[in-house]
Design an enzyme around this catalytic site. Structure first.
Site, mmCIF file in Angstrom:
data_model
loop_
_atom_site.group_PDB
_atom_site.id
_atom_site.type_symbol
_atom_site.label_atom_id
_atom_site.label_comp_id
_atom_site.label_asym_id
_atom_site.label_seq_id
_atom_site.Cartn_x
_atom_site.Cartn_y
_atom_site.Cartn_z
ATOM 1 C CE LYS A 1 18.960 35.049 -6.873
ATOM 2 N NZ LYS A 1 19.266 33.673 -6.446
ATOM 3 N NE ARG B 1 16.663 24.836 -3.123
ATOM 4 C CZ ARG B 1 16.760 24.185 -4.280
ATOM 5 N NH1 ARG B 1 17.124 24.830 -5.362
ATOM 6 N NH2 ARG B 1 16.488 22.891 -4.344
ATOM 7 C CG ASP C 1 17.717 22.750 -8.178
ATOM 8 O OD1 ASP C 1 17.851 21.787 -8.957
ATOM 9 O OD2 ASP C 1 16.636 23.001 -7.602
ATOM 10 C CB THR C 2 18.197 24.975 -12.573
ATOM 11 O OG1 THR C 2 18.410 26.347 -12.198
ATOM 12 C CG2 THR C 2 16.903 24.465 -11.950
ATOM 13 C CG ASP D 1 21.702 35.281 -4.068
ATOM 14 O OD1 ASP D 1 22.314 35.124 -2.984
ATOM 15 O OD2 ASP D 1 21.133 34.355 -4.660
ATOM 16 C CG ASP E 1 -0.203 0.020 2.529
ATOM 17 O OD1 ASP E 1 1.039 -0.089 2.508
ATOM 18 O OD2 ASP E 1 -0.856 0.143 3.577
ATOM 19 N N GLY E 2 2.176 1.120 -0.101
ATOM 20 C CA GLY E 2 3.054 2.276 -0.141
ATOM 21 C C GLY E 2 3.692 2.636 1.182
ATOM 22 C CG HIS F 1 18.809 28.631 1.252
ATOM 23 N ND1 HIS F 1 19.673 28.813 0.205
ATOM 24 C CD2 HIS F 1 17.744 29.443 1.004
ATOM 25 C CE1 HIS F 1 19.160 29.681 -0.651
ATOM 26 N NE2 HIS F 1 17.997 30.088 -0.185
#
Length: 284
Positions: free
Chosen positions: A180, A77, A211-212, A156, A18-19, A111
């Site tokens: 930024k 974040r 991240d990106t 930033d 069931d997870g 962060h």
């Protein structure tokens, strides 16, 4: 475990139809001091809940003490409300972890400092500055770079403290701060800076989470446009979403160094610094 000449504990995880999951210690922890190390980066929600179950398992099994290390703290974040009706997800996660029974918690390069206030437990936010400073002093020596030709760049205002600590560790070299504007999540735009601050300089871009790669790539392009001799990038937590590394490389970055707060296989061109010495300093 090898460094401490200690037993490496065994953990069992079961997944039900069931997870639901079951996570427990398979080692005898009764009357022992237990160290748990768990980053929460891949399958974040499963890792968080699994950690809560493991903490409960170890405590119920009679551990004398529990030191918890979270090298990468998920949801960090989301430490404030940015848009209407948003939750402060980081505080929700902190309260969940606080509900567990352990003695103290150590994180690395959180962060934002406000995250520490979300906890009732004793928490240490350990900077990784010493690792990067040692790396760059060696890099500059190997590449015949004088410190007078180097500036530390904060992408930033959120990274000001990190830039300041690295600057001091590198004998108080100059700092440049970029303003930024982030019009929407996962996109970044940098404002203009005075080219005199970076012209013919080796620029160290330092950030906590990559991240990106959008912020780093944008900043790198701006610095090169303004006459920087080269751009070096230091990031504590290599989240590295799809396309991140190639995006950074295309921006003209000469060197990329991260730590192993998040375990993943990386291209050999990316340098990885080990946080083990920092962990051992908190244990001994």
């Amino acid at each position: 475990a090898r460094s401490l000449n200690a037993e490496l504990g065994l953990v069992q995880k079961k997944c039900f139809a069931d997870g639901e999951i079951m996570v427990k210690s398979k080692s005898d922890v009764k009357d022992k001091d237990v160290i748990i190390i768990q980053s929460t980066s891949k399958n974040v929600n499963d890792e968080l809940f699994g950690l809560l179950l493991l903490l409960d398992s170890v405590k119920r099994s009679g551990a004398r003490s529990i030191k918890l290390f979270m090298p990468y703290f998920a949801y960090s974040r989301q430490e404030r409300v940015s848009w209407t009706n948003e939750p402060v997800s980081c505080e929700v996660v902190a309260r969940m972890i606080d509900s567990a029974d352990f003695n103290n918690l150590t994180c690395f390069d959180l962060h934002h400092p406000v995250i520490e206030t979300f906890f009732k437990h004793s928490i240490v936010n350990k900077p990784t500055t010493s690792l990067f400073a040692q790396y760059y002093l060696s890099y500059f020596k190997d590449n015949n770079i004088s410190l007078k030709d180097v500036v530390v760049v904060s992408p930033d205002h959120g990274s000001n403290s990190r830039a300041d600590m690295l600057s001091k560790a590198l004998k108080n070299i100059d700092i440049v701060i970029l303003d930024k504007v982030r019009p929407q999540p996962n996109s970044a735009e940098h404002l203009e800076i005075d080219g005199k601050l970076v012209k013919d300089k080796v620029c160290i871009l330092i950030d906590d989470i990559i991240d990106t790669g959008g912020t780093i790539a944008s900043a790198s392009k701006l610095l090169i446009k303004k006459g920087a001799k080269s751009v070096l990038v230091a990031g504590t937590h290599p989240v590295f979403s799809k396309g991140c590394v190639s995006r950074i490389k295309r921006s003209g970055v000469t060197d990329l160094v991260v730590t192993n707060t998040i375990e993943k296989k990386l291209n050999s061109s990316i340098k990885v610094l080990d946080i083990l010495p920092l962990i051992l300093n908190e244990i001994k």
